[in-house]
Design a protein around this motif. Structure first.
Motif, PDB file in Angstrom:
ATOM      1  N   GLY A   1      11.728  42.794   7.854  1.00 16.28           N
ATOM      2  CA  GLY A   1      11.099  43.770   6.969  1.00 16.28           C
ATOM      3  C   GLY A   1       9.650  43.424   6.682  1.00 16.28           C
ATOM      4  N   GLN A   2       9.379  42.139   6.518  1.00 15.53           N
ATOM      5  CA  GLN A   2       7.994  41.713   6.297  1.00 15.53           C
ATOM      6  C   GLN A   2       7.120  42.030   7.510  1.00 15.53           C
ATOM      7  N   GLY A   3       7.716  41.910   8.697  1.00 12.27           N
ATOM      8  CA  GLY A   3       6.977  42.268   9.909  1.00 12.27           C
ATOM      9  C   GLY A   3       6.615  43.740   9.922  1.00 12.27           C
ATOM     10  N   LEU A   4       7.560  44.595   9.528  1.00 10.55           N
ATOM     11  CA  LEU A   4       7.288  46.040   9.458  1.00 10.55           C
ATOM     12  C   LEU A   4       6.232  46.330   8.391  1.00 10.55           C
ATOM     13  N   ALA A   5       6.340  45.642   7.256  1.00 11.49           N
ATOM     14  CA  ALA A   5       5.372  45.858   6.175  1.00 11.49           C
ATOM     15  C   ALA A   5       3.965  45.471   6.614  1.00 11.49           C
ATOM     16  N   LYS A   6       3.857  44.356   7.295  1.00  6.15           N
ATOM     17  CA  LYS A   6       2.549  43.908   7.787  1.00  6.15           C
ATOM     18  C   LYS A   6       1.963  44.906   8.776  1.00  6.15           C
ATOM     19  N   LYS A   7       2.805  45.423   9.643  1.00  8.88           N
ATOM     20  CA  LYS A   7       2.361  46.398  10.648  1.00  8.88           C
ATOM     21  C   LYS A   7       1.793  47.649   9.992  1.00  8.88           C
ATOM     22  N   HIS A   8       2.403  48.075   8.892  1.00  6.79           N
ATOM     23  CA  HIS A   8       2.002  49.332   8.254  1.00  6.79           C
ATOM     24  C   HIS A   8       1.157  49.119   6.994  1.00  6.79           C
ATOM     25  N   GLY A   9       0.790  47.880   6.713  1.00  6.16           N
ATOM     26  CA  GLY A   9      -0.090  47.603   5.584  1.00  6.16           C
ATOM     27  C   GLY A   9       0.547  47.821   4.230  1.00  6.16           C
ATOM     28  N   VAL A  10       1.839  47.511   4.110  1.00  6.78           N
ATOM     29  CA  VAL A  10       2.553  47.684   2.837  1.00  6.78           C
ATOM     30  C   VAL A  10       2.609  46.342   2.111  1.00  6.78           C
ATOM     31  N   PRO A  11       2.126  46.255   0.877  1.00  8.26           N
ATOM     32  CA  PRO A  11       2.190  44.978   0.146  1.00  8.26           C
ATOM     33  C   PRO A  11       3.643  44.592  -0.160  1.00  8.26           C
ATOM     34  N   MET A  12       3.932  43.301  -0.139  1.00  7.30           N
ATOM     35  CA  MET A  12       5.308  42.810  -0.323  1.00  7.30           C
ATOM     36  C   MET A  12       5.382  41.916  -1.565  1.00  7.30           C
ATOM     37  N   MET A  13       4.999  42.458  -2.703  1.00  2.00           N
ATOM     38  CA  MET A  13       4.981  41.670  -3.938  1.00  2.00           C
ATOM     39  C   MET A  13       6.377  41.221  -4.349  1.00  2.00           C
ATOM     40  N   MET A  14       7.335  42.107  -4.281  1.00  2.00           N
ATOM     41  CA  MET A  14       8.713  41.776  -4.659  1.00  2.00           C
ATOM     42  C   MET A  14       9.408  40.981  -3.565  1.00  2.00           C
ATOM     43  N   HIS A  15       9.411  41.496  -2.339  1.00  2.00           N
ATOM     44  CA  HIS A  15      10.178  40.869  -1.269  1.00  2.00           C
ATOM     45  C   HIS A  15       9.572  39.544  -0.817  1.00  2.00           C
ATOM     46  N   GLY A  16       8.282  39.354  -1.069  1.00  2.00           N
ATOM     47  CA  GLY A  16       7.689  38.050  -0.786  1.00  2.00           C
ATOM     48  C   GLY A  16       8.341  36.975  -1.647  1.00  2.00           C
ATOM     49  N   GLN A  17       8.574  37.304  -2.921  1.00  2.00           N
ATOM     50  CA  GLN A  17       9.229  36.359  -3.829  1.00  2.00           C
ATOM     51  C   GLN A  17      10.697  36.182  -3.464  1.00  2.00           C
ATOM     52  N   VAL A  18      11.355  37.279  -3.086  1.00  2.00           N
ATOM     53  CA  VAL A  18      12.759  37.201  -2.683  1.00  2.00           C
ATOM     54  C   VAL A  18      12.917  36.311  -1.451  1.00  2.00           C
ATOM     55  N   ALA A  19      11.977  36.429  -0.510  1.00  2.00           N
ATOM     56  CA  ALA A  19      12.011  35.585   0.694  1.00  2.00           C
ATOM     57  C   ALA A  19      11.926  34.108   0.309  1.00  2.00           C
ATOM     58  N   GLN A  20      11.081  33.781  -0.658  1.00  2.00           N
ATOM     59  CA  GLN A  20      10.946  32.395  -1.110  1.00  2.00           C
ATOM     60  C   GLN A  20      12.233  31.899  -1.769  1.00  2.00           C
ATOM     61  N   ILE A  21      12.900  32.773  -2.519  1.00  2.00           N
ATOM     62  CA  ILE A  21      14.158  32.387  -3.169  1.00  2.00           C
ATOM     63  C   ILE A  21      15.209  32.031  -2.119  1.00  2.00           C
ATOM     64  N   TYR A  22      15.286  32.838  -1.059  1.00  2.00           N
ATOM     65  CA  TYR A  22      16.264  32.544  -0.006  1.00  2.00           C
ATOM     66  C   TYR A  22      15.908  31.257   0.754  1.00  2.00           C
ATOM     67  N   GLU A  23      14.635  30.981   0.921  1.00  2.00           N
ATOM     68  CA  GLU A  23      14.232  29.717   1.545  1.00  2.00           C
ATOM     69  C   GLU A  23      14.680  28.536   0.675  1.00  2.00           C
ATOM     70  N   MET A  24      14.524  28.660  -0.634  1.00  2.00           N
ATOM     71  CA  MET A  24      14.976  27.619  -1.556  1.00  2.00           C
ATOM     72  C   MET A  24      16.490  27.433  -1.459  1.00  2.00           C
ATOM     73  N   CYS A  25      17.216  28.541  -1.403  1.00  2.00           N
ATOM     74  CA  CYS A  25      18.683  28.480  -1.322  1.00  2.00           C
ATOM     75  C   CYS A  25      19.135  27.795  -0.042  1.00  2.00           C
ATOM     76  N   MET A  26      18.515  28.149   1.083  1.00  2.00           N
ATOM     77  CA  MET A  26      18.915  27.538   2.356  1.00  2.00           C
ATOM     78  C   MET A  26      18.600  26.047   2.371  1.00  2.00           C
ATOM     79  N   ALA A  27      17.476  25.665   1.755  1.00  2.00           N
ATOM     80  CA  ALA A  27      17.120  24.243   1.693  1.00  2.00           C
ATOM     81  C   ALA A  27      18.109  23.469   0.829  1.00  2.00           C
ATOM     82  N   LYS A  28      18.612  24.085  -0.230  1.00  2.00           N
ATOM     83  CA  LYS A  28      19.487  23.392  -1.168  1.00  2.00           C
ATOM     84  C   LYS A  28      20.965  23.476  -0.795  1.00  2.00           C
ATOM     85  N   TYR A  29      21.399  24.650  -0.312  1.00  2.00           N
ATOM     86  CA  TYR A  29      22.824  24.864  -0.075  1.00  2.00           C
ATOM     87  C   TYR A  29      23.194  25.026   1.405  1.00  2.00           C
ATOM     88  N   GLY A  30      22.192  25.142   2.273  1.00  2.00           N
ATOM     89  CA  GLY A  30      22.459  25.282   3.701  1.00  2.00           C
ATOM     90  C   GLY A  30      22.296  26.704   4.199  1.00  2.00           C
TER      91      GLY A  30
END
Length: 528
Positions: free
Chosen positions: A273-302
């Protein structure tokens, strides 16, 4: 029976439910959760699918025992089949299975064995641009491409009730529609090839936001002293409801946080989705943070932790588990199913929820008991002063008032339950209300006017007010039950409790008709 390699395979004896493709002419490449579930639906239709996965034959033993056939490569699948389905986790996995690489076409991939007029159906949620590249290669070989990502949850897919978002030309779509419908009878045509992939990615992006928000909402409720089962049911009939709330709340309660979808898969879809947003110039204020949360989860829980795992992140931060023994018991047999309403609306039916205790039932019974006690006191106090019975006008007015209240009561019941048993109870209750009031009105018309009409009217008014309180309490109770639980069994139970209450009232009316003297009859009448 067919001997294939060293395995003795029995072809399914079930008659195929579709005319095309014929048994043994449909293949599945990729046997993860999605691929195995789709294969199960193909087997139930008697299609004896040809299977391949890079992990080897060992992961397909149960499917082969049911009549599927193993192939040694994607190319072998394509050479034997008129339709090849793929269900793979990432774009690079799809490219590898098709045999499309930087150095050209692999001799072992699907493209190398693809036959003219064959159809490739892509069930994976993958990259939009990559899917278009593969489609071009498929069409070069005289075959057709269909993108049909699936949505709705693995549990629904296993029973063949998934939703499919389909992109294909009209002729090809009509050819493959019966085959897709074996796993996903709810098909949404998304127009041009590729648009369906965008829709599926966006669907999962919204789910990711809801998974991150759920934990915070649940923890606020927990720390505020709100019962979480009450929160679950109240949210389901409010503006905050969502598919994720209804189907993933239980995964927090059972401690798995795993709705058949991993954190890594969710992170992949956010990345797409971020790739599509970048292609069309859509800011990702919410999903950028959500992506970081999932990175934290994978680092902590696998990476293989469930996609609902952001809730666990909140629990750990607050040092407070959301589930307790009572909630775990309530949700231990939980499951769900879905149905499409009015063409496009999705209705989710939660099943297997245990109703351990409903405080509103006890509350209602206490109200009923106190009201009957007050009622009896008023009636017995006035019985000695009542000379005859009630005048016709008073009885008819009381009947009209009670029937009006009963109509509101029935309407509340319709809000509280839509299941078949609930409808039967509603009809039964309404019948009791009308029949008994009809009998009372008829009895009143035959009775002479009482001598002390004024005093009797005063007492009758007190009794009528108590009756109004009872019905009002019943209506309020049903509204509370509607908020407390949308589970069909709880709704039915509440309807049956109220049916008993009104049946008791019905029994009292029989006592009125059976009373020999007019004074006693008036007393019994007031007890109502």
């Amino acid at each position: 029976m067919v001997l294939f390699g060293r395995r003795l395979v029995r072809r399914s004896s079930t008659v195929a439910s579709i005319a095309w493709p014929r048994p043994g002419r449909v293949g599945m490449v990729g046997l993860g959760q999605l691929g195995q579930a789709v294969t199960g639906n193909l087997l139930r239709a008697g299609l004896a699918p040809v299977l391949y996965d890079v992990k080897g034959e060992s992961i397909a033993h149960s499917l082969l025992d049911q009549g599927a056939v193993w192939a040694k490569s994607g190319r072998e699948v394509a050479e034997q089949c008129d339709v090849i389905l793929t269900g793979l986790p990432r774009p690079e996995n799809v490219s590898a299975a098709m045999g499309l690489g930087s150095s050209g076409i692999s001799p072992d991939g699907i493209l190398a064995g693809l036959q003219p007029n064959a159809v490739w159906i892509e069930h994976s949620t993958t990259d939009f641009e990559n899917t278009l590249k593969i489609r071009a290669e498929v069409e070069k070989r005289g075959a057709q491409a269909v993108a049909a990502p699936l949505t709705g949850g693995m549990q629904i897919l296993k029973v063949g009730k998934m939703v499919s978002l389909v992109g294909a030309d009209e002729e090809t779509f009509q050819r493959v529609k019966p085959l897709i419908a074996l796993s996903a009878p709810r098909i949404i045509r998304c127009g041009d090839f590729g648009h369906e992939t965008v829709v599926k990615i966006l669907t999962n992006m919204l789910c990711a936001v809801q998974d991150c928000a759920m934990g915070e909402v649940m923890m606020i409720a927990k720390k505020s002293g709100v019962d979480l089962k009450l929160l679950f049911d109240a949210m389901r009939i409010s503006s905050g409801n969502s598919f994720c709330w209804e189907t993933e709340f239980a995964r927090v309660m059972d401690g798995t946080y795993f709705p058949d979808f991993t954190a890594e898969m969710m992170a992949k879809d956010i990345e797409l989705g971020q790739g599509l947003a970048k292609k069309h110039g859509v800011p990702m204020m919410m999903h950028g943070q959500v992506a970081q949360i999932y990175e934290m989860c994978m680092a902590k829980y696998g990476k293989d932790s469930g996609s609902t795992i952001p809730v666990k992140l909140v629990e750990d931060a607050c040092h407070t588990p959301l589930a307790d023994d009572k909630l775990r018991k309530t949700f231990e047999d939980w499951t769900y199913t879905t149905e499409i309403v009015d063409g496009l609306s999705l209705k989710i039916q939660n099943e297997g929820l245990k109703v351990l205790c409903c405080p509103f039932v006890l509350d209602l019974l206490c109200h009923v008991a106190s009201l009957f006690c007050a009622w009896r006191a008023v009636c017995y106090a006035g019985a000695l002063k009542v000379m005859k019975s009630v005048q016709t006008v008073t009885a008819v007015f009381a009947a009209w008032k009670f029937v009006c209240l009963s109509s509101a009561f029935i309407e509340n019941m319709q809000l509280a339950t839509a299941d078949a048993r609930g409808q039967e109870v509603q009809a039964e209750v309404l019948s009791i209300v009308l029949q008994n009031w009809g009998a009372l009105a008829k009895e009143a018309r035959r009775t002479p006017a009482p001598a002390e009409k004024a005093k009797f009217a005063q007492l009758r008014l007190a009794a009528a007010f108590s009756g109004w309180q009872l019905v009002s309490s019943a209506s309020s109770f049903l509204q509370k039950v509607t908020q407390a639980s949308a589970d069909a069994r709880c709704q039915t139970a509440s309807a049956e409790v109220l049916s008993v209450v009104l049946k008791t009232w019905g029994a009292l009316t029989k006592e009125v008709r059976a009373t020999p003297t007019e004074v006693k009859k008036a007393s019994c009448f007031d007890r109502l």
